[in-house]
Design an enzyme around this catalytic site. Structure first.
Site, mmCIF file in Angstrom:
data_model
loop_
_atom_site.group_PDB
_atom_site.id
_atom_site.type_symbol
_atom_site.label_atom_id
_atom_site.label_comp_id
_atom_site.label_asym_id
_atom_site.label_seq_id
_atom_site.Cartn_x
_atom_site.Cartn_y
_atom_site.Cartn_z
ATOM 1 N N ASP A 82 -1.281 6.500 6.451
ATOM 2 C CA ASP A 82 -1.264 5.069 6.711
ATOM 3 C C ASP A 82 -2.172 4.795 7.917
ATOM 4 O O ASP A 82 -2.352 5.678 8.767
ATOM 5 C CB ASP A 82 0.180 4.647 7.019
ATOM 6 C CG ASP A 82 0.395 3.158 6.830
ATOM 7 O OD1 ASP A 82 -0.513 2.467 6.334
ATOM 8 O OD2 ASP A 82 1.495 2.691 7.181
ATOM 9 N N LYS A 97 0.829 -1.211 0.000
ATOM 10 C CA LYS A 97 0.000 0.000 0.000
ATOM 11 C C LYS A 97 0.868 1.268 0.000
ATOM 12 O O LYS A 97 0.643 2.180 -0.790
ATOM 13 C CB LYS A 97 -0.955 -0.007 1.210
ATOM 14 C CG LYS A 97 -1.949 -1.172 1.144
ATOM 15 C CD LYS A 97 -2.907 -1.194 2.329
ATOM 16 C CE LYS A 97 -2.238 -1.458 3.650
ATOM 17 N NZ LYS A 97 -1.575 -2.778 3.756
ATOM 18 N N THR A 98 1.864 1.295 0.889
ATOM 19 C CA THR A 98 2.761 2.462 0.959
ATOM 20 C C THR A 98 3.509 2.612 -0.365
ATOM 21 O O THR A 98 3.660 3.716 -0.898
ATOM 22 C CB THR A 98 3.769 2.275 2.112
ATOM 23 O OG1 THR A 98 3.036 1.950 3.289
ATOM 24 C CG2 THR A 98 4.589 3.522 2.340
ATOM 25 N N THR A 149 -5.629 -1.528 7.006
ATOM 26 C CA THR A 149 -5.636 -2.987 7.060
ATOM 27 C C THR A 149 -7.009 -3.474 7.507
ATOM 28 O O THR A 149 -7.288 -4.659 7.463
ATOM 29 C CB THR A 149 -4.595 -3.479 8.094
ATOM 30 O OG1 THR A 149 -4.772 -2.720 9.293
ATOM 31 C CG2 THR A 149 -3.193 -3.281 7.587
ATOM 32 N N ARG A 159 6.576 -8.292 1.977
ATOM 33 C CA ARG A 159 7.447 -7.877 3.094
ATOM 34 C C ARG A 159 8.105 -9.093 3.736
ATOM 35 O O ARG A 159 9.287 -9.075 4.056
ATOM 36 C CB ARG A 159 6.638 -7.100 4.139
ATOM 37 C CG ARG A 159 7.439 -6.847 5.421
ATOM 38 C CD ARG A 159 6.753 -5.901 6.378
ATOM 39 N NE ARG A 159 6.689 -4.568 5.822
ATOM 40 C CZ ARG A 159 5.604 -3.800 5.838
ATOM 41 N NH1 ARG A 159 4.482 -4.257 6.389
ATOM 42 N NH2 ARG A 159 5.614 -2.614 5.298
#
Ligand code: ADP
Length: 345
Positions: A117, A72-73, A166, A225
């Site tokens: 975020d 997302k970032t 999230t 990640r």
């Protein structure tokens, strides 16, 4: 089973550790075409970005929903690059009072992106303050105190709010309704995960063969990640115990040493499966009983441990509780008692 045995492997957390931040930045794809997978989402974003550029206007506000570690970032920064605008970043909990938000909004250059975020964690009073900013490009700043207090309406330059969450279910509907573009990121499939591992290995300058990448990809829970983190650890094993190249054998050996099994489960995941099977006869078992059996709180169980097991078909959530599936029995090397088949519903 002892607590020592059913521990969560620190390597499998989808959250970034503070030390990982800078490393993640070096691995971040810069353009949409470098971003692996999520094809439908990329196709949509490409259209919206092209349209905004043609109009020379700001992109509509974008909400990106999905589990941590899926990009997302990264996408917020890619949008900035593709639009040729700056990206200012903050997070829901960091916006502690209205002044912080006012400061961020009034400093934005024309068409810039403000990335928030964990936007579901914005304080509700501050969230309301965001509504006129998103809708009317204005914020109401209080001036004076007591009887002399007034609000001053400050105009803002056109900007794009990119919110990441999230837990999209926790977003209030007035906030969600103000996003023109809402996109959901899904866990990555094995092919995409292999491409992500190969790409990261190339950036790190680590030799890796296809089977090594596949082994890593299979165990990284569909999360870039985690794949990138495992890659760094497996590289250490390749350098110390091999000739530096990540092969399938090195990847297997390293991931076993890290307590991550062939499908990406750690001992805590396996303890949960064993608990349903051995203590509760395969289920159904209520989530509170399971949490007690594992010495975990209900929240951790529901939000951090279970989702992957449910997504991968090891556990089913039924109205009467959690049930171990055929796949869970197989994975534990057990036969599912035939009488249990009917107990699912
Ligand atoms: P999120 O904001 O959803 O938690 P990030 O954008 O911080 O996730 O991504 C975590 C890490 O994974 C970053 O290093 C990022 O570059 C990498 N990553 C995420 N998605 C992709 C992708 N589709 N292709 C390549 N790398 C990715």
């Amino acid at each position: 089973m002892s607590d020592e045995e059913n521990r969560r492997s620190e390597h499998l957390s989808p959250q970034a550790t503070p030390a990982e931040g800078p490393l993640e930045v070096t691995l971040r794809p810069q353009r949409l075409e470098e971003f692996v997978g999520q094809q439908r989402l990329k196709d949509n974003l490409r259209v919206y970005i092209t349209a905004a550029r043609q109009r020379a206007g700001a992109l509509d506000h974008v909400l990106l929903a999905g589990p941590p570690g899926l990009g997302k970032t990264t996408l917020a920064h890619i949008m900035g690059n593709e639009l040729g605008v700056e990206v200012h970043t903050t997070s829901g909990p960091a916006v502690e009072h209205r002044g912080i938000l006012a400061g961020l909004l009034t400093q934005l250059e024309e068409r810039a992106i403000l990335f928030i975020d964990e936007i579901h964690r914005l304080n509700p009073a501050i969230e309301e303050y965001l509504y006129p900013a998103m809708e009317d490009l204005a914020i109401d700043v209080p001036t004076g105190t007591g009887a002399y207090s007034q609000t001053l309406r400050l105009p803002l330059k056109p900007f794009t709010l990119v919110g990441a969450t999230t837990r999209s279910g926790l977003l209030t509907s007035p906030l969600r309704d103000r996003f023109g573009i809402v996109e959901r990121l899904e866990h990555y499939n094995a092919d995409d995960m292999v491409r992500i591992v190969l790409r990261s290995a190339r950036i790190f300058g680590v030799p890796i063969d296809h089977d090594g990448a596949l082994e890593l990809a299979k165990r990284a829970r569909g999360t870039p990640r985690i794949a990138n983190r495992l890659l760094r650890r497996v590289r250490d094993f390749a350098e110390v115990e091999g000739d530096g190249t990540i092969t399938n054998a090195i990847a297997q050996r390293a991931l076993e040493a890290l307590d991550i099994d062939s499908v990406g489960l750690d001992s805590l995941d396996r303890a949960l499966l064993r608990s349903i099977v051995e203590k509760y006869d395969g289920g159904p078992v209520g989530v509170d009983s399971l949490a007690t059996a594992l010495h975990e709180d209900r929240d951790t169980l529901e939000n951090e441990i279970e989702p992957f097991l449910i997504k991968e078909g090891f556990v089913q959530r039924t109205p009467r509780g959690r049930v171990a599936t055929q796949r869970a029995y197989l994975h534990l090397g057990l036969d599912k008692p035939s009488g249990k088949q009917g107990s699912l519903f």
